[in-house]
Design a protein around this motif. Structure first.
Motif, PDB file in Angstrom:
ATOM      1  N   ASN A 343       0.863  -1.179   0.000  1.00 45.68           N
ATOM      2  CA  ASN A 343       0.000   0.000   0.000  1.00 45.68           C
ATOM      3  C   ASN A 343       0.898   1.228   0.000  1.00 45.68           C
ATOM      4  OD1 ASN A 343      -1.581   2.285   0.988  1.00 45.68           O
ATOM      5  ND2 ASN A 343      -3.190   0.793   1.421  1.00 45.68           N
ATOM      6  N   ASP A 345       0.240   4.451  -0.152  1.00 45.79           N
ATOM      7  CA  ASP A 345      -0.183   5.581   0.685  1.00 45.79           C
ATOM      8  C   ASP A 345       0.227   5.397   2.142  1.00 45.79           C
ATOM      9  OD1 ASP A 345      -1.329   6.772  -1.537  1.00 45.79           O
ATOM     10  OD2 ASP A 345      -3.287   5.848  -1.185  1.00 45.79           O
ATOM     11  N   THR A 346       0.034   4.199   2.663  1.00 47.13           N
ATOM     12  CA  THR A 346       0.328   3.952   4.078  1.00 47.13           C
ATOM     13  C   THR A 346       1.708   3.364   4.311  1.00 47.13           C
ATOM     14  OG1 THR A 346      -0.670   1.748   3.963  1.00 47.13           O
ATOM     15  CG2 THR A 346      -2.115   3.579   4.565  1.00 47.13           C
ATOM     16  N   GLN A 362       5.304  -2.954   8.380  1.00 44.61           N
ATOM     17  CA  GLN A 362       5.761  -1.651   7.935  1.00 44.61           C
ATOM     18  C   GLN A 362       6.762  -1.850   6.809  1.00 44.61           C
ATOM     19  OE1 GLN A 362       7.210  -0.055  11.673  1.00 44.61           O
ATOM     20  NE2 GLN A 362       5.359   1.177  11.942  1.00 44.61           N
ATOM     21  N   ASN A 386      -8.879   1.063   0.051  1.00 45.22           N
ATOM     22  CA  ASN A 386      -8.430   0.841   1.431  1.00 45.22           C
ATOM     23  C   ASN A 386      -9.132  -0.317   2.140  1.00 45.22           C
ATOM     24  OD1 ASN A 386      -6.530   2.997   1.422  1.00 45.22           O
ATOM     25  ND2 ASN A 386      -8.216   4.451   1.720  1.00 45.22           N
ATOM     26  N   THR A 404      -4.964  -1.557  11.335  1.00 40.75           N
ATOM     27  CA  THR A 404      -3.540  -1.276  11.331  1.00 40.75           C
ATOM     28  C   THR A 404      -3.219   0.102  11.890  1.00 40.75           C
ATOM     29  OG1 THR A 404      -3.730  -0.468   9.051  1.00 40.75           O
ATOM     30  CG2 THR A 404      -3.139  -2.788   9.378  1.00 40.75           C
TER      31      THR A 404
END
Length: 404
Positions: A343, A345-346, A362, A386, A404
């Motif tokens: 992902n 964006d995150t 992460q 999302n 998360t």
């Protein structure tokens, strides 16, 4: 038919010499019986002259002929799960994903993924579960393909819109230029339009009479299509579905394929090869001990998961046309990493393994979430707006949003 034999102590495991896939376990004939009487009990009979590496296996001198036991998954699990035959175990782990297998998990967590909705296609042939390993998501629908060739199209609320039946197992579904393409184990690629299927390309050669001709992976490269079959043939099709070039890679278990429009990244049983889209020239390769199960391209790096559970990356992107690329490991799943994505964006990596675990890491590899799938192993994992979508070895597709 020719085989590669592996001596694992009490039995021989046989792989197809053309495809590299595991055919089964050798049933050895006895010198006191004839091939004909042996065949009455065990089916097709083969001889050691059919084994290409027989000279390296002295014990085969005691075997006059043999048959194949095709379906003893339990024996393979017990023999290979903790064995020292890493090369054979690697093939087996990759094939577990293809066949949609899940294995008993260690009892180290009771946290289950919380589903927003779930859907399991009906099985008119019986009560057993049919693995659904193929998944694609676009702005309107979820496309799910299972082992029996059933295509289920649902909306984003999990409501079934329609189904279509293909001749054989669905191996890939992709969206490209607002089009839906489906690869099937009859060797054909289909275009889905207006709830109907049109065959646009047949990968099977005229002289091939196999029961199935398996396309292991399919991807788009701008407006073109790229596919790889079970024999290791990498094929590039133009926008009119005409073959521009084909390369015999001699690589087995090539179940992972992606492209950035200029290069093609082929994940196989021993690493990743990078080819030019223009002519199929090999630009570089990165050798690994374990097979590549999935790949995900970002603007800066290629992230991929392997059969031993490792998640790694190759950087930097501006060097991808040369061999000056950097490889580094990121994270580790407990089991074989079946599917995954990043992902952007995150800056999170999501993955899943053959025990049925779902992971969130992460970007630096720190584990922030580990949960268990309530419907068995997740075979394919996708994201849209999302939220996450997954297909499983029990045939269920479900939607969820991890905390998360």
């Amino acid at each position: 038919m020719k085989f590669i034999a592996h001596d694992i102590g009490d039995r021989f495991i046989l792989r197809n010499a053309q495809t590299g896939f595991i055919d089964g376990i050798m049933i050895q004939g006895l010198p006191t019986e004839t091939p004909r009487s042996f065949g009455y009990d065990f089916g097709s009979v083969y001889f050691t002259t059919d084994i290409v590496n027989r000279e390296n296996l002295p014990r085969l001198a005691e075997v006059p002929f043999f048959a194949i036991e095709y379906s003893d998954v339990t024996y393979l699990f017990q023999s290979l799960n903790n064995s020292s035959h890493d090369d054979l175990k690697n093939f087996w782990l990759i094939e577990n994903k293809i066949h949609g297998r899940c294995f008993t998990r260690p009892q180290d967590t009771e946290n289950n993924v919380h589903c927003t909705w779930e859907y399991t296609p009906e099985n008119p042939k019986g009560s057993y579960k049919i693995p659904a390993s193929v998944l694609e998501i676009d702005r309107e629908y979820c496309y799910v393909g299972n082992r029996d060739g059933l295509l289920s199209v649902l909306n984003h609320q999990g409501e079934l819109f329609y189904t279509l039946q293909l001749p054989s197992k669905i191996s890939s579904i992709i969206t490209s230029q607002e089009k839906i393409y489906i690869a099937c184990n009859d060797g054909k690629i289909y275009h889905l339009k207006n709830q109907a299927l049109e065959s646009i390309y047949n990968a099977r050669p005229e002289n091939n009479y196999d029961y199935q001709y398996i396309i292991l992976a399919l991807c788009h490269s701008k407006e073109n299509l790229v596919l790889v079959d079970i024999y290791g043939n990498l094929t590039f099709l133009d926008k009119d579905y005409q073959k521009q070039w084909q390369l015999s890679t001699s690589l087995s278990h090539s179940i992972s394929l992606c492209s950035d429009g200029e290069r093609i990244f082929l994940g196989h049983s021993k690493g990743i090869n990078c080819y030019s889209c223009k002519d199929g020239q090999l630009l570089w390769k990165h050798d690994l001990t374990w097979g590549v199960m999935w790949q995900y391209l970002t603007s800066e790096e290629l992230v991929f998961g392997c059969s031993d559970g490792t998640i790694s990356k190759i950087t930097p992107r501006f060097q991808w046309s040369t061999n000056y690329v950097k490889f580094s490991s990121i994270a580790q799943c407990q089991g074989s990493s079946y599917s995954g994505f990043v992902n952007i964006d995150t800056q999170l990596i999501f993955s899943c393994d053959h025990y049925g675990y779902f992971y969130c890491f992460q970007i630096n590899g720190n584990l922030i979430l580990k949960e268990y799938s309530p419907f068995g192993a997740i075979l394919n994992l996708k994201s849209f707006n999302n939220t996450l979508y997954s297909t499983t070895n029990k045939g269920t597709i479900y939607n969820f949003s991890p905390k998360t």
